[in-house]
Motif scaffolding. Structure first.
Motif, PDB file in Angstrom:
ATOM      1  N   VAL A 117      86.517  48.989  -2.405  1.00 50.70           N
ATOM      2  CA  VAL A 117      85.713  49.269  -1.211  1.00 50.70           C
ATOM      3  C   VAL A 117      84.256  49.437  -1.636  1.00 50.70           C
ATOM      4  N   GLU A 118      83.370  48.680  -1.015  1.00 52.78           N
ATOM      5  CA  GLU A 118      81.942  48.791  -1.287  1.00 52.78           C
ATOM      6  C   GLU A 118      81.252  49.439  -0.098  1.00 52.78           C
ATOM      7  N   VAL A 119      80.401  50.431  -0.385  1.00 48.99           N
ATOM      8  CA  VAL A 119      79.642  51.124   0.649  1.00 48.99           C
ATOM      9  C   VAL A 119      78.175  50.731   0.517  1.00 48.99           C
ATOM     10  N   VAL A 120      77.634  50.145   1.580  1.00 46.16           N
ATOM     11  CA  VAL A 120      76.238  49.689   1.594  1.00 46.16           C
ATOM     12  C   VAL A 120      75.516  50.405   2.729  1.00 46.16           C
ATOM     13  N   THR A 121      74.343  50.950   2.455  1.00 46.52           N
ATOM     14  CA  THR A 121      73.557  51.560   3.527  1.00 46.52           C
ATOM     15  C   THR A 121      72.442  50.617   3.942  1.00 46.52           C
ATOM     16  N   VAL A 122      72.062  50.702   5.208  1.00 46.97           N
ATOM     17  CA  VAL A 122      70.954  49.895   5.714  1.00 46.97           C
ATOM     18  C   VAL A 122      70.028  50.800   6.517  1.00 46.97           C
ATOM     19  N   THR A 123      68.742  50.644   6.288  1.00 47.30           N
ATOM     20  CA  THR A 123      67.719  51.501   6.889  1.00 47.30           C
ATOM     21  C   THR A 123      66.582  50.645   7.416  1.00 47.30           C
ATOM     22  N   VAL A 124      66.053  51.015   8.570  1.00 47.69           N
ATOM     23  CA  VAL A 124      64.794  50.449   9.042  1.00 47.69           C
ATOM     24  C   VAL A 124      63.753  51.546   8.871  1.00 47.69           C
ATOM     25  N   GLY A 125      62.843  51.361   7.912  1.00 49.02           N
ATOM     26  CA  GLY A 125      61.879  52.428   7.669  1.00 49.02           C
ATOM     27  C   GLY A 125      60.930  52.100   6.537  1.00 49.02           C
ATOM     28  N   PRO A 126      59.826  52.847   6.432  1.00 51.08           N
ATOM     29  CA  PRO A 126      58.824  52.620   5.396  1.00 51.08           C
ATOM     30  C   PRO A 126      59.286  53.148   4.041  1.00 51.08           C
TER      31      PRO A 126
END
Length: 261
Positions: free
Chosen positions: A54-63
């Motif tokens: 299981v791979e956990v990837v985070t995604v963010t919209v931000g500076p």
């Protein structure tokens, strides 16, 4: 299996602050990982610990400022991170839920996750709409305000928190988007080992162009026109003295207001 977790950092305002234009002056702001997203990260990491491959990837919209919150999620067990930002995004006063969902959806299409977890809302904007809007963009099934999650082969069995303290039990076929409520688990503290490892985990920064988007993706019908402190609707009355004295004064005020009559 791949789990994609949307995370953001949120502004925490000092008790005393000044407004500068459309926002609070940066001198009075600190930033931290959004509380609801912290629970989403923990849920994803627990899924990884209980499963295989299981791979956990985070995604963010931000500076770039958001890197601190992202590294915190990586230190807690996420494997890698993607942050979306460029000059065109930075020029926008407001990124509404649909705009953020468009950006997140572009990343999700590249990552092709089996499950997307998102906090129910953010502690600053509190739109509480990004997760379900993301599901619509991706044409995925979804469940909102999830406070219990069990995964089986291709299905997420969830408890949803409804109004009045009512729980709804439902099954959602994967791939799906779930918005995670606080209390679903107990978020862990990042260990010193985790913090050190987080510094070496991949954090990719992608622009609109990298995602196959242009500035048209940032168009929104919403406009941020003003920021102000709401006027106080009344003043508090503080009773001082012994319990007997203050109880008598309070009873007198309640009688004057017609309480109990």
């Amino acid at each position: 299996m791949k789990v994609l977790v949307t995370v953001t950092d949120v502004a925490v305002v000092d008790d005393e602050f000044e407004i500068d234009g459309l926002g609070v002056d940066e001198r009075y702001l600190t930033y931290e990982l959004n509380e609801w997203d912290d629970y989403a990260v923990e849920e994803a990491v627990q899924i990884a610990e209980e499963g295989e491959d299981v791979e956990v990837v985070t995604v963010t919209v931000g500076p770039e400022r958001s890197d601190e919150a992202i590294r915190k999620a990586l230190a807690k067990g996420a494997d890698r991170a993607v942050r979306v930002w460029d000059d065109a995004i930075a020029e926008r006063d407001l990124l509404d839920a649909e705009t953020k969902a468009d950006l997140l959806a572009a990343v999700a299409r590249e990552e092709d996750p089996d499950l997307i977890l998102s906090g129910v809302q953010s502690g600053d904007d509190s739109f509480a709409a990004t997760g379900v809007t993301l599901a619509e963009k991706l044409n995925m099934e979804w469940a909102a305000v999830v406070n219990q999650l069990d995964l089986a082969e291709g299905v997420a069995s969830v408890h949803r928190e409804l109004e009045g303290g009512v729980d709804e039990l439902t099954d959602v076929e994967l791939p799906a988007v779930l918005t995670i409520q606080t209390g679903i688990n107990e978020p862990r503290y990042a260990s010193l080992r985790g913090i050190r490892q987080a510094q070496n985990k991949p954090l990719d920064v992608k622009s609109l162009g990298d995602l196959g988007l242009d500035e048209g993706a940032l168009e929104s019908p919403l406009r941020w026109t003003a920021t102000y402190e709401p006027e106080s609707e009344g003043e508090a009355t503080v009773f001082e003295g012994s319990p007997d004295e203050t109880a008598g004064e309070l009873a007198g005020v309640l009688r004057d207001q017609g309480v109990g009559q």
